[in-house]
Enzyme design. Structure first.
Site, PDB file in Angstrom:
ATOM      1  N   ASP A 132       0.833  -1.193   0.000  1.00  0.00           N
ATOM      2  CA  ASP A 132       0.000   0.000   0.000  1.00  0.00           C
ATOM      3  C   ASP A 132       0.874   1.251   0.000  1.00  0.00           C
ATOM      4  O   ASP A 132       1.977   1.253   0.556  1.00  0.00           O
ATOM      5  CB  ASP A 132      -0.903   0.024   1.237  1.00  0.00           C
ATOM      6  CG  ASP A 132      -2.156  -0.806   1.062  1.00  0.00           C
ATOM      7  OD1 ASP A 132      -2.583  -1.004  -0.083  1.00  0.00           O
ATOM      8  OD2 ASP A 132      -2.701  -1.273   2.081  1.00  0.00           O
ATOM      9  N   MET A 133       0.357   2.328  -0.608  1.00  0.00           N
ATOM     10  CA  MET A 133       1.052   3.604  -0.582  1.00  0.00           C
ATOM     11  C   MET A 133       0.378   4.496   0.449  1.00  0.00           C
ATOM     12  O   MET A 133      -0.846   4.452   0.619  1.00  0.00           O
ATOM     13  CB  MET A 133       1.013   4.259  -1.960  1.00  0.00           C
ATOM     14  CG  MET A 133       1.946   5.446  -2.112  1.00  0.00           C
ATOM     15  SD  MET A 133       3.717   5.022  -1.917  1.00  0.00           S
ATOM     16  CE  MET A 133       4.047   4.224  -3.494  1.00  0.00           C
ATOM     17  N   GLN A 161      -0.788   6.795  -6.521  1.00  0.00           N
ATOM     18  CA  GLN A 161      -1.924   7.660  -6.211  1.00  0.00           C
ATOM     19  C   GLN A 161      -1.999   8.809  -7.212  1.00  0.00           C
ATOM     20  O   GLN A 161      -1.075   9.612  -7.315  1.00  0.00           O
ATOM     21  CB  GLN A 161      -1.776   8.206  -4.788  1.00  0.00           C
ATOM     22  CG  GLN A 161      -1.697   7.081  -3.750  1.00  0.00           C
ATOM     23  CD  GLN A 161      -1.413   7.590  -2.346  1.00  0.00           C
ATOM     24  OE1 GLN A 161      -2.297   7.570  -1.496  1.00  0.00           O
ATOM     25  NE2 GLN A 161      -0.194   8.031  -2.089  1.00  0.00           N
ATOM     26  N   ARG A 182      -1.475  -0.983  -8.765  1.00  0.00           N
ATOM     27  CA  ARG A 182      -2.808  -0.497  -8.416  1.00  0.00           C
ATOM     28  C   ARG A 182      -2.818   1.030  -8.520  1.00  0.00           C
ATOM     29  O   ARG A 182      -2.011   1.709  -7.883  1.00  0.00           O
ATOM     30  CB  ARG A 182      -3.174  -0.894  -6.990  1.00  0.00           C
ATOM     31  CG  ARG A 182      -4.548  -0.382  -6.531  1.00  0.00           C
ATOM     32  CD  ARG A 182      -4.724  -0.488  -5.028  1.00  0.00           C
ATOM     33  NE  ARG A 182      -4.607  -1.859  -4.579  1.00  0.00           N
ATOM     34  CZ  ARG A 182      -4.240  -2.216  -3.331  1.00  0.00           C
ATOM     35  NH1 ARG A 182      -3.918  -1.282  -2.454  1.00  0.00           N
ATOM     36  NH2 ARG A 182      -4.171  -3.483  -3.003  1.00  0.00           N
ATOM     37  N   LYS A 185      -6.997   7.020  -6.474  1.00  0.00           N
ATOM     38  CA  LYS A 185      -6.981   8.485  -6.460  1.00  0.00           C
ATOM     39  C   LYS A 185      -6.091   9.028  -5.343  1.00  0.00           C
ATOM     40  O   LYS A 185      -5.373   9.998  -5.528  1.00  0.00           O
ATOM     41  CB  LYS A 185      -8.401   9.031  -6.303  1.00  0.00           C
ATOM     42  CG  LYS A 185      -9.267   8.845  -7.533  1.00  0.00           C
ATOM     43  CD  LYS A 185     -10.618   9.548  -7.369  1.00  0.00           C
ATOM     44  CE  LYS A 185     -11.474   9.377  -8.608  1.00  0.00           C
ATOM     45  NZ  LYS A 185     -12.775  10.101  -8.489  1.00  0.00           N
ATOM     46  N   GLY A 186      -6.145   8.414  -4.161  1.00  0.00           N
ATOM     47  CA  GLY A 186      -5.373   8.903  -3.024  1.00  0.00           C
ATOM     48  C   GLY A 186      -6.281   9.509  -1.976  1.00  0.00           C
ATOM     49  O   GLY A 186      -7.295  10.135  -2.319  1.00  0.00           O
ATOM     50  N   ALA A 187      -5.908   9.331  -0.697  1.00  0.00           N
ATOM     51  CA  ALA A 187      -6.826   9.746   0.376  1.00  0.00           C
ATOM     52  C   ALA A 187      -6.130  10.390   1.566  1.00  0.00           C
ATOM     53  O   ALA A 187      -6.700  10.462   2.644  1.00  0.00           O
ATOM     54  CB  ALA A 187      -7.625   8.539   0.855  1.00  0.00           C
ATOM     55  N   THR A 224     -11.083   2.061  -8.364  1.00  0.00           N
ATOM     56  CA  THR A 224     -12.001   3.199  -8.424  1.00  0.00           C
ATOM     57  C   THR A 224     -13.438   2.707  -8.313  1.00  0.00           C
ATOM     58  O   THR A 224     -13.745   1.581  -8.698  1.00  0.00           O
ATOM     59  CB  THR A 224     -11.831   3.983  -9.741  1.00  0.00           C
ATOM     60  OG1 THR A 224     -12.738   5.102  -9.753  1.00  0.00           O
ATOM     61  CG2 THR A 224     -12.104   3.107 -10.961  1.00  0.00           C
ATOM     62  N   ARG A 286     -10.608   7.760   6.013  1.00  0.00           N
ATOM     63  CA  ARG A 286     -10.007   7.970   4.689  1.00  0.00           C
ATOM     64  C   ARG A 286     -10.948   7.511   3.580  1.00  0.00           C
ATOM     65  O   ARG A 286     -11.004   8.101   2.505  1.00  0.00           O
ATOM     66  CB  ARG A 286      -8.664   7.261   4.586  1.00  0.00           C
ATOM     67  CG  ARG A 286      -7.548   7.955   5.355  1.00  0.00           C
ATOM     68  CD  ARG A 286      -6.188   7.420   4.964  1.00  0.00           C
ATOM     69  NE  ARG A 286      -6.051   6.009   5.260  1.00  0.00           N
ATOM     70  CZ  ARG A 286      -5.704   5.522   6.454  1.00  0.00           C
ATOM     71  NH1 ARG A 286      -5.484   6.350   7.455  1.00  0.00           N
ATOM     72  NH2 ARG A 286      -5.577   4.223   6.647  1.00  0.00           N
ATOM     73  N   ARG A 287     -11.710   6.461   3.821  1.00  0.00           N
ATOM     74  CA  ARG A 287     -12.665   6.012   2.816  1.00  0.00           C
ATOM     75  C   ARG A 287     -13.765   7.059   2.612  1.00  0.00           C
ATOM     76  O   ARG A 287     -14.222   7.290   1.498  1.00  0.00           O
ATOM     77  CB  ARG A 287     -13.301   4.679   3.227  1.00  0.00           C
ATOM     78  CG  ARG A 287     -12.353   3.536   3.396  1.00  0.00           C
ATOM     79  CD  ARG A 287     -11.635   3.089   2.140  1.00  0.00           C
ATOM     80  NE  ARG A 287     -10.584   3.968   1.663  1.00  0.00           N
ATOM     81  CZ  ARG A 287      -9.351   3.993   2.168  1.00  0.00           C
ATOM     82  NH1 ARG A 287      -9.016   3.222   3.171  1.00  0.00           N
ATOM     83  NH2 ARG A 287      -8.451   4.795   1.633  1.00  0.00           N
TER      84      ARG A 287
END
Length: 306
Positions: A132-133, A161, A182, A185-187, A224, A286-287
């Protein structure tokens, strides 16, 4: 502005206590988080796999501050992978790992060693790992560790992201054959100097990055829930003659399950990101920041319990 408010709330211990003790929280969390134990993760995975979905599992938690915490996270993943293999749920199920949970913030070598152990366990179980980033300050470190891991575990996945200004360049660097990437968008809350601020600019960046990945030799994983971006992904796959086996869609557990089922029915690979564990608050916030419309679910849950 709503996204900024939600991200600020994700860092507030007072708001966390309020949400955690609210009577409707259990129903909200159950929708987005599989549970707190490995057995909960296995149950959810089995249900999704039986419905034709692929899965990636995330043991919630990040920003560990001691070696003992990092080791405990590593051991949780080792146990999870062993049990996934024993249950016959691999290779349909893989795992997603945050390097900050493995010690990245205070000992990068420790994080690498822990991630390497998890990759070895995944290989033994017949599956793989995606890194994960997180926020932009960890991007270079994460990509450096990724490159080291891929020398022995080439199927290790990356996450990029689209809201980061650098991501188009990173996509070009990660389009080699077999490279699993993967794109999301980024959060995280980022300064304007490194990230696009408006939703329009983030979406435009996502499409540019999608085109780079689809035109390359790697394996794009399009994360997405946006109907327009999903349609663009389908169109670009046809344009670049990808075929259904040449890429996959990824969506979050509990979000747009009908769309996940539709895509599976049309022959696409859809991988559901399934989180589990006690540290659900930051993940959930974050979601909501990624898709503030999910706040409506809180409102419905609250109304149903009042």
């Amino acid at each position: 502005m709503l996204r900024s408010v939600i991200l600020a709330a994700s860092r507030s211990s007072r708001v966390e206590r309020l949400v955690a003790t609210a009577p409707f929280s259990r129903d909200v969390v159950r929708r987005f988080v599989a549970g707190t134990k490995i057995t909960d993760a296995l149950r959810a995975t089995r249900e999704l796999v039986d419905d034709g979905l692929a899965v990636t599992l995330d043991n919630l938690g990040e920003d560990t501050v001691t070696g003992e915490q990092a080791t405990a996270t590593r051991d949780e993943y080792l146990a999870l992978l062993r049990m996934l293999g024993e249950a016959g749920l691999t290779p349909a199920a893989e795992v997603s790992v945050k390097l900050s949970a493995l010690g990245q913030s205070f000992d990068e070598q420790l994080a690498h060693d822990n991630a390497r152990a998890i990759c070895a366990a995944a290989e033994a179980a017949g599956t793989t790992v995606t890194l994960d980033m997180e926020d932009h300050t960890t991007t270079d470190s994460t990509l450096d560790i990724l490159a080291k891991l891929r020398k022995d575990f080439p199927s290790t996945g990356a996450v990029l992201q689209a809201y980061l200004r650098r991501t188009e360049s990173d996509c070009r660097d990660l389009t080699s054959a077999g490279s699993r990437v993967r794109l999301c968008k980024g959060a995280y809350s980022e300064p304007e100097s490194v990230a696009y601020e408006s939703a329009r600019e983030v979406d435009k960046s996502y499409v540019r990055c999608l085109n780079i990945l689809m035109s390359g030799d790697g394996y794009p994983m399009l994360a997405t829930h946006d109907p327009r971006l999903i349609a663009i992904g389908e169109d670009r796959a046809r344009w670049f003659d990808r075929g259904h086996a040449g890429f996959e869609f990824q969506m979050l557990y509990g979000i747009r399950p009908e769309e996940q089922a539709r895509l599976v029915g049309e022959g696409y690979t859809v991988r559901t990101y399934v989180p589990y564990g006690d540290d659900w608050y930051g993940y959930l916030m974050r979601r909501l920041a990624e898709r503030p419309a999910n706040l409506a679910f809180f409102a419905r849950a609250l109304a149903s319990k009042s």
